[in-house]
Design a protein around this motif. Structure first.
Motif, PDB file in Angstrom:
ATOM      1  N   THR A 147       0.901  -1.219  -0.101  1.00 21.90           N
ATOM      2  CA  THR A 147       0.013  -0.040   0.109  1.00 21.90           C
ATOM      3  C   THR A 147       0.843   1.198  -0.021  1.00 21.90           C
ATOM      4  N   LEU A 148       1.895   1.408   0.765  1.00 25.10           N
ATOM      5  CA  LEU A 148       3.070   2.423   0.815  1.00 25.10           C
ATOM      6  C   LEU A 148       3.722   2.334  -0.384  1.00 25.10           C
ATOM      7  N   ARG A 149       4.062   1.540  -1.218  1.00 27.16           N
ATOM      8  CA  ARG A 149       4.551   1.420  -2.439  1.00 27.16           C
ATOM      9  C   ARG A 149       3.699   2.022  -3.503  1.00 27.16           C
ATOM     10  N   ALA A 150       2.443   1.576  -3.403  1.00 26.69           N
ATOM     11  CA  ALA A 150       1.152   2.171  -4.359  1.00 26.69           C
ATOM     12  C   ALA A 150       1.158   3.627  -4.049  1.00 26.69           C
ATOM     13  N   TYR A 151       1.308   4.264  -3.002  1.00 23.55           N
ATOM     14  CA  TYR A 151       0.930   5.584  -2.557  1.00 23.55           C
ATOM     15  C   TYR A 151       2.186   6.378  -3.170  1.00 23.55           C
ATOM     16  N   ILE A 152       3.471   6.098  -3.042  1.00 26.39           N
ATOM     17  CA  ILE A 152       4.673   6.573  -3.411  1.00 26.39           C
ATOM     18  C   ILE A 152       4.646   6.567  -4.967  1.00 26.39           C
ATOM     19  N   ARG A 153       4.250   5.400  -5.552  1.00 24.64           N
ATOM     20  CA  ARG A 153       4.174   5.382  -7.028  1.00 24.64           C
ATOM     21  C   ARG A 153       3.503   6.530  -7.714  1.00 24.64           C
ATOM     22  N   ALA A 154       2.216   6.577  -6.959  1.00 27.54           N
ATOM     23  CA  ALA A 154       1.025   7.600  -7.630  1.00 27.54           C
ATOM     24  C   ALA A 154       1.557   8.884  -7.408  1.00 27.54           C
ATOM     25  N   ARG A 155       2.349   9.286  -6.396  1.00 26.15           N
ATOM     26  CA  ARG A 155       2.824  10.616  -6.451  1.00 26.15           C
ATOM     27  C   ARG A 155       4.501  10.999  -6.954  1.00 26.15           C
ATOM     28  N   ALA A 156       4.712  10.011  -7.721  1.00 19.00           N
ATOM     29  CA  ALA A 156       6.005  10.070  -8.310  1.00 19.00           C
ATOM     30  C   ALA A 156       5.919  10.857  -9.792  1.00 19.00           C
TER      31      ALA A 156
END
Length: 111
Positions: free
Chosen positions: A102-111
């Motif tokens: 979930t953290l990875r998905a959040y970071i990717r969405a904000r990159a």
């Protein structure tokens, strides 16, 4: 009844806390290693400590905490620049993996 109470005291004093400590230490270590693999996240909790708490820096902790909550993951209320995760004896490796994904998905969405 008296024997049961004495047994419970012994269990609580010697067995249960020890097992929780081992389990939560493994979860904390796994979480710290996984955060390191994500890159750009700095663990600020000393990993030698015995507390079942891991704090890491993130640029938008409030947005991340809200996103995690919407995805069924509870973290401590964020502080400026940090997120605090507190696994305990009832948490599983699968739950830590869900947190990382979930953290990875959040970071990717904000990159």
């Amino acid at each position: 009844m008296r024997g049961t109470l004495a047994s419970m005291r012994l269990l609580l004093r010697y067995e249960v806390p020890h097992r929780f400590e081992e389990h939560t230490s493994r979860l904390i270590r796994y979480l710290a290693d996984s955060l390191g693999d994500l890159g750009g996240l700095k663990v600020t909790t000393p990993l030698e400590s015995h507390a079942a708490i891991l704090t890491f820096e993130y640029s938008d902790p409030y947005g991340l905490a809200e996103f995690l909550g919407r995805n069924g993951i509870v973290v401590s209320p964020p502080r400026p620049g940090t997120i605090r995760v507190s696994p305990h004896g009832y948490n599983t490796v699968d739950e830590i993996e869900k947190f990382i994904e979930t953290l990875r998905a959040y970071i990717r969405a904000r990159a």
